[in-house]
Scaffold this motif. Structure first.
Motif, PDB file in Angstrom:
ATOM      1  N   THR A  46      -4.281  17.796   8.917  1.00 49.26           N
ATOM      2  CA  THR A  46      -5.240  18.913   8.997  1.00 49.26           C
ATOM      3  C   THR A  46      -4.752  20.101   8.162  1.00 49.26           C
ATOM      4  O   THR A  46      -5.569  20.857   7.630  1.00 49.26           O
ATOM      5  CB  THR A  46      -5.468  19.363  10.449  1.00 49.26           C
ATOM      6  N   THR A  47      -3.447  20.244   8.016  1.00 42.11           N
ATOM      7  CA  THR A  47      -2.928  21.321   7.163  1.00 42.11           C
ATOM      8  C   THR A  47      -3.343  21.087   5.712  1.00 42.11           C
ATOM      9  O   THR A  47      -3.820  22.008   5.026  1.00 42.11           O
ATOM     10  CB  THR A  47      -1.391  21.387   7.267  1.00 42.11           C
ATOM     11  N   ALA A  48      -3.166  19.849   5.255  1.00 40.09           N
ATOM     12  CA  ALA A  48      -3.565  19.522   3.878  1.00 40.09           C
ATOM     13  C   ALA A  48      -5.067  19.710   3.705  1.00 40.09           C
ATOM     14  O   ALA A  48      -5.526  20.259   2.688  1.00 40.09           O
ATOM     15  CB  ALA A  48      -3.156  18.093   3.549  1.00 40.09           C
ATOM     16  N   ILE A  49      -5.838  19.294   4.696  1.00 40.02           N
ATOM     17  CA  ILE A  49      -7.296  19.473   4.621  1.00 40.02           C
ATOM     18  C   ILE A  49      -7.631  20.962   4.569  1.00 40.02           C
ATOM     19  O   ILE A  49      -8.515  21.394   3.811  1.00 40.02           O
ATOM     20  CB  ILE A  49      -7.983  18.788   5.829  1.00 40.02           C
ATOM     21  N   GLY A  50      -6.928  21.751   5.355  1.00 37.58           N
ATOM     22  CA  GLY A  50      -7.173  23.203   5.363  1.00 37.58           C
ATOM     23  C   GLY A  50      -6.955  23.813   3.991  1.00 37.58           C
ATOM     24  O   GLY A  50      -7.734  24.655   3.542  1.00 37.58           O
ATOM     25  N   ALA A  51      -5.905  23.362   3.295  1.00 37.76           N
ATOM     26  CA  ALA A  51      -5.634  23.889   1.949  1.00 37.76           C
ATOM     27  C   ALA A  51      -6.739  23.483   0.980  1.00 37.76           C
ATOM     28  O   ALA A  51      -7.174  24.285   0.148  1.00 37.76           O
ATOM     29  CB  ALA A  51      -4.279  23.383   1.464  1.00 37.76           C
ATOM     30  N   VAL A  52      -7.194  22.244   1.093  1.00 36.48           N
ATOM     31  CA  VAL A  52      -8.251  21.765   0.195  1.00 36.48           C
ATOM     32  C   VAL A  52      -9.562  22.524   0.466  1.00 36.48           C
ATOM     33  O   VAL A  52     -10.236  22.972  -0.472  1.00 36.48           O
ATOM     34  CB  VAL A  52      -8.449  20.240   0.374  1.00 36.48           C
ATOM     35  N   ILE A  53      -9.897  22.675   1.743  1.00 37.11           N
ATOM     36  CA  ILE A  53     -11.134  23.404   2.070  1.00 37.11           C
ATOM     37  C   ILE A  53     -11.003  24.859   1.599  1.00 37.11           C
ATOM     38  O   ILE A  53     -11.962  25.451   1.077  1.00 37.11           O
ATOM     39  CB  ILE A  53     -11.419  23.348   3.590  1.00 37.11           C
ATOM     40  N   GLY A  54      -9.824  25.430   1.752  1.00 37.66           N
ATOM     41  CA  GLY A  54      -9.597  26.787   1.239  1.00 37.66           C
ATOM     42  C   GLY A  54      -9.833  26.836  -0.262  1.00 37.66           C
ATOM     43  O   GLY A  54     -10.488  27.752  -0.768  1.00 37.66           O
ATOM     44  N   SER A  65      -7.142  18.294 -10.105  1.00 38.22           N
ATOM     45  CA  SER A  65      -5.718  18.638 -10.066  1.00 38.22           C
ATOM     46  C   SER A  65      -5.462  19.824  -9.144  1.00 38.22           C
ATOM     47  O   SER A  65      -4.452  19.874  -8.437  1.00 38.22           O
ATOM     48  CB  SER A  65      -5.205  18.941 -11.477  1.00 38.22           C
ATOM     49  N   LYS A  66      -6.385  20.781  -9.140  1.00 37.10           N
ATOM     50  CA  LYS A  66      -6.197  21.963  -8.268  1.00 37.10           C
ATOM     51  C   LYS A  66      -6.294  21.563  -6.795  1.00 37.10           C
ATOM     52  O   LYS A  66      -5.488  21.992  -5.961  1.00 37.10           O
ATOM     53  CB  LYS A  66      -7.253  23.036  -8.580  1.00 37.10           C
ATOM     54  N   MET A  67      -7.293  20.762  -6.478  1.00 38.68           N
ATOM     55  CA  MET A  67      -7.480  20.369  -5.077  1.00 38.68           C
ATOM     56  C   MET A  67      -6.324  19.464  -4.614  1.00 38.68           C
ATOM     57  O   MET A  67      -5.816  19.611  -3.492  1.00 38.68           O
ATOM     58  CB  MET A  67      -8.818  19.646  -4.896  1.00 38.68           C
ATOM     59  N   ALA A  68      -5.926  18.552  -5.482  1.00 39.54           N
ATOM     60  CA  ALA A  68      -4.825  17.651  -5.120  1.00 39.54           C
ATOM     61  C   ALA A  68      -3.536  18.451  -4.915  1.00 39.54           C
ATOM     62  O   ALA A  68      -2.786  18.209  -3.958  1.00 39.54           O
ATOM     63  CB  ALA A  68      -4.633  16.602  -6.217  1.00 39.54           C
TER      64      ALA A  68
END
Lengths: 307, 326
Positions: B212-220, B160-163
């Motif tokens: 890539t923005t969404a990926i950046g948030a998930v990797i963060g 849930s946090k990553m999503a």
């Protein structure tokens, strides 16, 4: 309906320090907490109380042993019973930049509790007026009350309070004590861990005492007091010196206490009167001095580290 | 799970660093538009007169000397030193044109991709920072322990946090790139040219920036979960950029296809080019270095980013599942 709210068998947890040393926090703990009432979980600092609670709540993994909560093995079936458990482990931890209300709204959202429940529990814990203040601005007492409010969101059957009065002022301590007692009287099971004996003795129906991660004693407060320490008897007799000689000769430990004598380690107080009467010494007062939980605790945990 | 994602989205919205991040991103976007407007402004009369003078001088020179210069060039042309270029390429002496003097016209189809690439970096950084802080704060404050007493299923909590981190940045990415694209379009329509615009290219580019923005948030979020402190996550990101993308990459040029930033560019720009220095000792003993241009494909970048994200998600999930929460 299960008889036990919590049961552990052979529970063990070891930690490895940064220097590679292995520390045994809990070693083979067998703990039974009956359903209903307040159960004191006593032990010196570092005796494994918080570690045991964390294992019960699935926050840390046990190395060995089994645990059940309302007859459900945990942590495997913890999701099935977590709705019946409210817990405060050590100091209350919420998001400091959010208000008390927002913190509760998030938790209520996580369990699907209705929104008005947040207002209700804030009222119940006398935080309604401070609900819009940020958590980081709360006093320790208010933080504890917010933590209790959070546990009440679920209307739980089992409440676990870990050192709930740490840092509180006398009024706060009494408030928490009354809250715990009230919950116990409602038929809920309250497990309160503490190293402050007076606090537990006043509210607990049953207690478990642990030291070095092992169970040392368990039962009702009366059972633990009776089983842990032999009675001390306060004796009134006209010729105290003669009486002291007779009793000492009989192998008893005798101390002067003003106009009375204190006799320790007496298993059957009535026998004292016979012993003295045989020597023409007549007892005019005999009172069994009640052992308290503190003396039992100190006796049982003697030599346990107070780290 | 849906309920938990909803709660996490609310928490992320309420956080102060999220608001700061959003304001910062929009401020920088406004600055980018301001810079575009400044660059697109027509020349002043004095600047136009100077450009006209320059043009006339160049044209006079071309009329007088072009034919002779070209003939000399062809006579002296040596194919062995031309780097593979033909005599026509090297010696063609084109007639100067007026538009080559003074500031070039602002053209939407040229400016928009560059600006969107810039916003992709900006959004990536903001998303990484907010995502890392969003997850790390729970560990640094200890609130995660409280949270797990309400929802002990850790994979659900983690998912849930990553999503939430990824989903929250989708509308932000769309809004920022939308504002930027619209702004550039309006500026160039008024002060330059919008001719030849291929909107499918622009929409595709925006979609990739948002991804890539969404990926950046998930990797963060992943890094924040593993390191448990926002500062540590930021330090790791900076350390990677300096040590790996900066120092390591300059020593090992052949590793360029495996660098994060290069693959990021390949994905966002739909192929990217980079230059390798190929040095050889020739038969005559001369040591010659040639620059070889290589293309890193969109597909390579997409696979690279996809696998990296998946591995990071699985690794952090495993750590969270097994980690003791104190």
């Amino acid at each position: 309906m299960p008889d036990l709210a919590i049961s552990t068998r052979g529970l063990r947890k070891t930690y490895r320090t940064r220097r590679g040393r292995t520390v045994v926090a809990v070693q083979g703990l067998d703990l039974d907490v009956p359903v209903g009432g307040v159960h004191g979980f006593l032990g010196p600092n570092g005796s494994g109380k918080t570690t045991s609670i964390r294992m019960l709540l699935g926050l840390i993994r046990a190395d060995a042993g089994t645990m059940t909560v309302f007859d459900r093995p945990v942590p495997a079936q913890l999701p099935a019973v977590v709705g019946r458990i409210g817990a405060i482990v050590e100091s209350p931890k919420f998001f400091p930049a959010f208000t008390g209300r927002r913190n509760l709204e998030l938790l209520a959202g996580a369990i699907g509790a209705p929104a008005q429940r947040v207002g209700e529990v804030l009222e119940q814990t006398s935080l309604a007026e401070r609900g819009k203040d940020k958590f980081k601005g709360y006093s320790l007492g208010m933080k504890q009350r917010l933590a209790i409010a959070a546990t009440l969101l679920k209307d739980p059957d089992l409440l676990i309070f870990d050192e709930p009065t740490n840092g509180l002022d006398p009024a706060g301590i009494r408030e928490i004590r009354e809250t715990m007692r009230g919950l116990g009287d409602q038929g809920k099971t309250v497990l309160v861990s503490s190293h402050i004996l007076a606090e537990v003795e006043q509210v607990a129906d049953t207690v478990s005492i642990i030291g070095h991660g092992r169970l040392l004693a368990s039962g009702t407060v009366a059972e633990v007091i009776g089983g842990g320490a032999a009675a001390t008897v306060k004796l009134g007799v006209a010729d105290r010196e003669a009486a002291a000689r007779v009793l000492t000769a009989a192998g008893l430990a005798v101390r002067a206490d003003g106009n009375h004598l204190l006799v320790d380690g007496v298993e059957r107080p009535a026998e004292l009167t016979k012993l003295l009467a045989d020597q023409q010494l007549y007892v005019h007062e005999l009172v069994q001095v009640r052992a308290d939980l503190e003396s039992v605790f100190l006796e049982l945990t003697a030599g346990e580290g107070l780290a | 799970m849906i309920r938990l994602i909803g709660v996490e989205l609310r928490r992320l919205t309420w956080r102060r660093i999220t608001a700061i991040g959003v304001i910062g991103v929009f401020l920088i976007t406004a600055f980018m538009l301001f810079a575009t407007w400044r660059e697109s402004r027509p020349l002043s009369e004095a600047e136009q007169r100077a450009a006209q003078t320059q043009y006339e001088m160049a044209h006079r020179d071309w009329v007088a000397n072009a034919e002779r210069n070209e003939a000399d060039c062809r006579a002296n042309f040596d194919p062995s030193t031309s780097g593979g270029m033909s005599v026509d390429d090297v010696c063609k002496w084109s007639e100067p044109k007026r538009e080559e003097f003074g500031k070039p016209q602002a053209v939407f189809r040229q400016i928009a991709p560059n600006m969107l690439q810039g916003s992709a970096y900006l959004l990536l950084f903001a998303a990484f920072l907010v995502g890392a802080s969003f997850v790390a704060a729970e560990f640094s404050t200890g609130a995660i322990g409280n949270w797990l007493t309400f929802e002990p299923r850790r994979l659900r909590v983690y998912g849930s946090k990553m999503a939430a981190a990824g989903l929250w940045f989708v509308p932000l990415g769309i809004a920022v790139t939308g504002v930027l694209t619209l702004g550039i379009y309006l500026i160039t329509a008024r002060l330059g040219s919008t001719a030849g615009t291929d909107w499918s290219d622009i929409v595709g580019l925006i979609a990739r920036v948002v991804t890539t923005t969404a990926i950046g948030a998930v990797i963060g979020g992943v890094v924040g979960l593993v390191l448990r402190h926002t500062a540590a996550a930021l330090g790791l990101a900076m350390g990677y950029i300096v040590l790996v993308e900066g120092i390591f990459a300059s020593f090992l040029q052949n590793a360029q296809p495996w660098l994060l930033v290069r693959n990021f560019d390949a994905f966002v720009l739909h192929d990217t080019r980079y230059v390798l220095n190929k040095c050889v000792t020739q038969a005559d003993g001369n040591y010659v270095c040639n620059q070889i241009e290589k293309t890193l494909t969109f597909e390579h970048g997409a696979w690279y980013l996809g696998i990296l994200t998946l591995v990071a998600l699985l690794g952090a999930g495993l750590i969270f599942q097994r980690r003791d929460v104190n």
